[in-house]
Each structure stands twice: as C-alpha cells, then as structure tokens.
Design an enzyme around this catalytic site. Structure first.
Site, PDB file in Angstrom:
ATOM      1  NE  ARG A  44      -4.627   0.206   1.339  1.00 33.18           N
ATOM      2  CZ  ARG A  44      -5.756   0.119   2.001  1.00 33.18           C
ATOM      3  NH1 ARG A  44      -5.762  -0.021   3.304  1.00 33.18           N
ATOM      4  NH2 ARG A  44      -6.912   0.167   1.371  1.00 33.18           N
ATOM      5  CD  GLU A  59     -12.866  12.622   7.478  1.00 28.38           C
ATOM      6  OE1 GLU A  59     -11.944  13.192   8.079  1.00 28.38           O
ATOM      7  OE2 GLU A  59     -13.753  13.246   6.870  1.00 28.38           O
ATOM      8  CE  LYS A  85     -18.053   7.796  10.566  1.00 26.50           C
ATOM      9  NZ  LYS A  85     -18.266   8.431   9.280  1.00 26.50           N
ATOM     10  CB  ALA A 128     -23.335  10.601  11.438  1.00 22.56           C
ATOM     11  CG  PHE A 142     -26.779   0.457   3.289  1.00 24.57           C
ATOM     12  CD1 PHE A 142     -25.861  -0.282   4.024  1.00 24.57           C
ATOM     13  CD2 PHE A 142     -28.056   0.619   3.818  1.00 24.57           C
ATOM     14  CE1 PHE A 142     -26.194  -0.853   5.244  1.00 24.57           C
ATOM     15  CE2 PHE A 142     -28.409   0.046   5.039  1.00 24.57           C
ATOM     16  CZ  PHE A 142     -27.480  -0.692   5.746  1.00 24.57           C
ATOM     17  CB  CYS A 170     -18.762   3.028   7.195  1.00 24.68           C
ATOM     18  SG  CYS A 170     -17.044   3.447   6.954  1.00 24.68           S
TER      19      CYS A 170
HETATM   20  P1  NAD Z   1      -8.563   0.658   5.456  1.00 30.90           P
HETATM   21  O1  NAD Z   1      -8.652  -0.792   5.735  1.00 30.90           O
HETATM   22  O2  NAD Z   1      -8.660   1.164   4.050  1.00 30.90           O
HETATM   23  O3  NAD Z   1      -7.160   1.213   6.031  1.00 30.90           O
HETATM   24  C1  NAD Z   1      -6.647   0.895   7.267  1.00 30.90           C
HETATM   25  C2  NAD Z   1      -5.135   0.754   7.147  1.00 30.90           C
HETATM   26  O4  NAD Z   1      -4.583   0.625   8.460  1.00 30.90           O
HETATM   27  C3  NAD Z   1      -4.685  -0.500   6.376  1.00 30.90           C
HETATM   28  O5  NAD Z   1      -3.897  -0.112   5.258  1.00 30.90           O
HETATM   29  C4  NAD Z   1      -3.879  -1.296   7.401  1.00 30.90           C
HETATM   30  O6  NAD Z   1      -2.747  -1.963   6.837  1.00 30.90           O
HETATM   31  C5  NAD Z   1      -3.437  -0.212   8.362  1.00 30.90           C
HETATM   32  N1  NAD Z   1      -3.077  -0.712   9.679  1.00 30.90           N
HETATM   33  C6  NAD Z   1      -3.768  -1.547  10.502  1.00 30.90           C
HETATM   34  N2  NAD Z   1      -3.092  -1.735  11.650  1.00 30.90           N
HETATM   35  C7  NAD Z   1      -1.959  -1.026  11.574  1.00 30.90           C
HETATM   36  C8  NAD Z   1      -0.872  -0.810  12.455  1.00 30.90           C
HETATM   37  N3  NAD Z   1      -0.830  -1.375  13.665  1.00 30.90           N
HETATM   38  N4  NAD Z   1       0.144  -0.001  12.042  1.00 30.90           N
HETATM   39  C9  NAD Z   1       0.111   0.571  10.814  1.00 30.90           C
HETATM   40  N5  NAD Z   1      -0.891   0.418   9.956  1.00 30.90           N
HETATM   41  C10 NAD Z   1      -1.929  -0.363  10.317  1.00 30.90           C
HETATM   42  O7  NAD Z   1      -9.653   1.345   6.357  1.00 30.90           O
HETATM   43  P2  NAD Z   1     -10.406   2.754   6.111  1.00 30.90           P
HETATM   44  O8  NAD Z   1     -11.536   2.586   5.167  1.00 30.90           O
HETATM   45  O9  NAD Z   1      -9.379   3.800   5.822  1.00 30.90           O
HETATM   46  O10 NAD Z   1     -11.038   2.985   7.533  1.00 30.90           O
HETATM   47  C11 NAD Z   1     -10.261   3.338   8.657  1.00 30.90           C
HETATM   48  C12 NAD Z   1     -11.183   3.771   9.781  1.00 30.90           C
HETATM   49  O11 NAD Z   1     -11.918   4.937   9.386  1.00 30.90           O
HETATM   50  C13 NAD Z   1     -12.225   2.730  10.173  1.00 30.90           C
HETATM   51  O12 NAD Z   1     -12.425   2.796  11.560  1.00 30.90           O
HETATM   52  C14 NAD Z   1     -13.467   3.214   9.457  1.00 30.90           C
HETATM   53  O13 NAD Z   1     -14.634   2.814  10.114  1.00 30.90           O
HETATM   54  C15 NAD Z   1     -13.315   4.703   9.511  1.00 30.90           C
HETATM   55  N6  NAD Z   1     -14.004   5.435   8.446  1.00 30.90           N
HETATM   56  C16 NAD Z   1     -14.016   4.979   7.169  1.00 30.90           C
HETATM   57  C17 NAD Z   1     -14.652   5.714   6.172  1.00 30.90           C
HETATM   58  C18 NAD Z   1     -14.672   5.220   4.755  1.00 30.90           C
HETATM   59  O14 NAD Z   1     -15.432   5.773   3.962  1.00 30.90           O
HETATM   60  N7  NAD Z   1     -13.893   4.218   4.371  1.00 30.90           N
HETATM   61  C19 NAD Z   1     -15.262   6.932   6.472  1.00 30.90           C
HETATM   62  C20 NAD Z   1     -15.210   7.396   7.767  1.00 30.90           C
HETATM   63  C21 NAD Z   1     -14.580   6.641   8.749  1.00 30.90           C
END
Ligand code: NAD
Length: 465
Positions: A40, A162, A221, A224, A273, A277
C-alpha cells in the site's frame, strides 16, 4: 500549541485522502502517513498516479502537489511516531469475526496495537487523535494503555471522526459540513482540542468546527452512519410497497424530500447500501445497546441491516423468477461491482451478495466495473467461502469491455450507478443479447422509456410493471 509534525497510522481510504488534504492545506505542517502494508505504501509512492491505492476524483492532483513537499508515505512507523507531536490513528476497525461479540462488535485489536506502539516509542508528550470510527468510550481504553505501558509522558486523546463519503472524499474534505473534535474538558484537554482546531482552521470556517466532550464525539459518528443507513432502508422498504401498488418510488421520494423537515438527500431506492462503514457501525451500535441491556434500542437499529439484506435478496430473487424461474447456465451481465460510483472500494458491495445468490442458482456471471480490478472481485467472493475459488473463477468472468460483458447475456443487472452506463450504445447492446433482453436496474440510473422503446424488458426498484 503549534503543531509542526503529524503522523497518521493507517494509509487506507480514510488515512490517505484525509492526510493528503491536510498536507495540501497546511504546507507548514509535515504530514507522514505510515502503514504496515508495504504494498500500500509503495502504491502511495508510485510515480504513476493512476496506481494510487485509493481512487477518488481529484486525489491524484493533491498527492502530486504535496507528496515529497510535506506529505510522506512510509513503513517506518516507529520513526514517524517518535517525530510527531500529533498522531492520528486511522486503522481499520472491522466487525469481530471471533469470540465475544462475533459478527457485531468492532474488533479493536488494531487500535490497541497502535496504542501500545505509541506508548512504547513516545519520549515526549503527544496528542493522539482517534480518526477511526470507534465504539463510544474507546478513548478510555486507549488512555489506559498509554498511561500504563508508556514512558511516563503525557498524552491527550481526542476523537475526530471522519465524515467523508467515498467517491466524493476530496470535495468533502476540502469543504466539510462540519469538523467534530471531542476531548477532555480539562485545561490540557481544551488546549489539545484547540491545537487540532487550529489545523482545520487553515481552510474550514470556524463556525463549522464543533467541539464536544470525547464521548459525544465518538457516539456522533456511529449515530450519523446509523441515521444515513436508516434513510436508505426506509426508502427501500417503501420501494417494495411501490412495486405492489403502482406507486413510483421516485415520485414518492421527490414528494417527501421537498418537505424541509425530511430533506431530499439519501432518498434513492436501490439494491441496498454497501461500503465498509454502515453495516459495521450499526452492528457495533446494536452491540453497544445490547451490552447496556437496551434491547429495544438494539432491535430498532438492527432492523436497518435486516431490511438491507432483504433488499439484496429480493433483487436476486426477482432476477431468477423473471427469467422463468431458472438462471442455470444463463449468462447474467453485471454492470458495476464497486459499492458506489467513483470509488474502487467494494467492501460490503451489494454486487457481492447478488452474485453469490445467482451463483448458487448456477448462473454464469460476467462482470464489468470501470475501476475495480479482477483480483478484488474474486477475493470478495472467496471471502464468503460459499464455494471453491475454482468454481467462482469458472462461473464468474471479469471482462474489461462493457459490450463484451453484455454479449449473449440473458439479462443485465446494474449494481453500481457509474455515470458512463448512461452513455452506452444501448441499441448495440440489445442487438447482441439473448431475447427477451432483460435489464434489472438496481440503481435506477438508466432511462426506462428509452430502453423499453429499444425492446428491453426493464425492471427498476420501486416501480411496478
Ligand atoms: P482501510 O482498511 O482502508 O485502512 C486501514 C489501514 O490501516 C490498512 O492499510 C492497514 O494496513 C493499516 N493498519 C492496521 N493496523 C496497523 C498498524 N498497527 N500499524 C500501521 N498500519 C496499520 O480502512 P479505512 O476505510 O481507511 O477505515 C479506517 C477507519 O476509518 C475505520 O475505523 C473506518 O470505520 C473509519 N471510516 C471509514 C470511512 C470510509 O469511507 N472508508 C469513512 C469514515 C470513517
């Protein structure tokens, strides 16, 4: 407090775009996004911006502008933690797949690992920002780990959920409806809140920066997402009544949406949907309610998920029954696999469940999605473990050309609302298909009259025949 160095742990759909926008808007702040996933990080650093791991309109331009200037992507997690004054935790918080709370509670193991790592590495006081979506009261668990396993440095914990929507992430981040910051009500807590508010104030109007206590912020969050998903399930419930009664869901949506108390957004009936999330966060909410013995509250929110599952099921059931009660050996063309348009994210996409149902009926599926790669599609099916990977690959083909996908198909199912679907040469597609040529429009994007004039048998959710 003037923050000069930020670290974000987690370079995913939230960490990547969020930090790219902070770096763009705050050239005076050094932003380092770290992840344990080397591929990544390599993709975020790829010279070719088409290879960024997250597709979002406008994101490539922002990365191009800030990367190497004050935006860095790295796998050196310890180093970035050590150097930063403020650390965002943006790791995944999936639904637990084991043990207590299996299938409902949020799995916080990645969050805990981050907290332990931050505690171990930190030699100076830091502000820790929860960016991930977390169950209410997680901040107290993070604080306990930091205080009990650290090097006696002071930590302030903030919640800054977020609210971006995938597909419009850059737009949402550049002009958010609001930014929510929760923190301790002590003077140190307020100072930390202000430090984060000052960063956002570089581009977000002050009246849109909302400060609350940390529990309100965490719960807002989940609330919402529950409200947004609830609107989708509510309109989908009405769509089924429309199909039975001759009412048209688009007309109903318009009529109720013009009521300013209801509002017009998020009232589009669909196959359901998806995304990483909504389901996860509602299940988490249900779990929290149950853990406090609030069973009626839990049941109320759980219904939103049940309705969504039902909508996907009845969409595939309708395909089978319309195709004379058998799809065995018939080619069904899928237009779209992503959970919504303008993203390559497929997590919890309705397409996965619909495909799985049709594969159980021995259909042969051909998929076209403008942004989702073949291996992702097979990985989504593999994850369900309904049948062998070999069978999935035999029965479902991913094809890069929409016209090829539709050729010889008995039916087309539209699973994502990509704009380009509207611009296809539907006469040409009709000519190449088996007759009668059916279209099941799960997103209501195509023009019914135009398609019926060509000769298609067209089904749209929420519109009776
Ligand atoms: P994602 O899976 O795309 O990304 C998470 C990243 O964290 C991964 O690349 C993973 O390798 C990394 N990771 C995990 N443990 C780690 C560690 N110990 N050290 C370093 N890196 C580590 O997830 P996302 O979609 O970005 O979501 C992240 C959070 O944000 C979640 O809690 C989600 O609910 C929230 N969120 C997501 C969205 C969305 O639209 N995707 C919107 C708002 C909030």
């Amino acid at each position: 407090m003037n923050i000069k160095k930020i670290c974000c742990i987690g370079a995913g759909y939230v960490g990547g775009p969020t930090m790219a926008v902070i770096a763009k808007q705050c050239p005076h702040i050094q932003v380092t996004v770290v992840d344990i996933n080397e591929n990544r990080i390599a993709a975020w650093n790829d010279e070719n911006l088409d290879n960024l791991p997250v597709f979002e309109p406008g994101l490539d331009e922002i990365v191009k502008e800030a990367r190497g200037r004050n935006l860095f992507f790295s796998t050196e997690v310890d180093k970035a933690i050590d150097e930063a004054e403020m650390i965002f935790i943006s790791v995944n918080t999936p639904t637990k797949t084991y043990g207590k709370g299996k299938g409902m509670a949020a799995d916080l193991k990645y969050i805990e690992l981050c907290a332990r790592q931050i505690a171990r590495v930190s030699k100076q006081s830091k502000i820790i920002v929860e960016k991930s979506t977390l169950p209410v009261r997680t901040a107290s668990a993070i604080k306990s780990i930091l205080d009990n396993t650290g090097n006696d440095v002071a930590f302030q914990i903030l919640s800054n959920p977020e609210f971006l929507a995938e597909g419009t992430a850059v737009e949402d981040l550049l002009s958010p409806d609001r930014v929510l910051i929760g923190g301790d009500t002590t003077p140190e807590g307020e100072e930390a809140i202000q430090a984060l508010a000052d960063i956002y104030a570089n581009w977000v109007p002050k009246e849109r920066i909302l400060k609350t206590n940390v529990w309100s912020s965490e719960l807002s969050k989940l609330t919402a997402n529950a409200f947004l998903a609830q609107r989708v399930s509510s309109i989908n419930a009405m769509s089924e009544i429309c199909e039975k009664t001759g009412a048209d869901i688009n007309e109903v949506s318009k009529a109720i949406g013009m009521d300013s108390r209801i509002g017009s957004k998020f009232l589009k009936a669909s196959v359901g949907f998806g995304g990483s999330c909504f389901q996860k966060d509602i299940l988490n909410l249900v779990y929290i309610a149950k853990s406090y013995g609030l069973n009626e509250v839990a049941d109320y929110w759980e219904q939103v998920i049940l309705m969504n599952d039902h909508q996907k099921q009845r969409f595939s059931d309708n395909i089978v029954s319309t195709l004379y009660n058998t799809v065995s050996g018939k080619k069904i063309a899928f237009l779209g696999w992503a959970f919504k348009k303008d993203t390559n994210d497929t997590r919890e996409s309705a397409a996965i469940k619909v495909a799985d149902n049709l594969l159980n009926e021995q259909a042969e599926i051909a998929v076209f999605d403008p942004k989702v790669v073949e291996e992702r599609i097979y990985a989504d099916l593999e994850y369900l473990a309904t049948r062998s990977n070999e069978d999935n690959r035999k029965l479902l083909k991913v094809i890069k050309n929409p016209y090829e996908v539709c050729k010889n198909a008995h039916a087309i199912a539209v699973l994502t609302e990509w704009d380009e679907f509207k611009t296809y040469d539907w006469n040409k597609i009709y000519e190449s298909m088996q007759k009668p040529a059916f279209i099941f429009d799960g997103r209501g994007v195509l023009n019914k009259t135009e398609l019926e004039n060509i000769g298609f048998v067209y089904y749209k959710i929420g519109t009776g025949k």
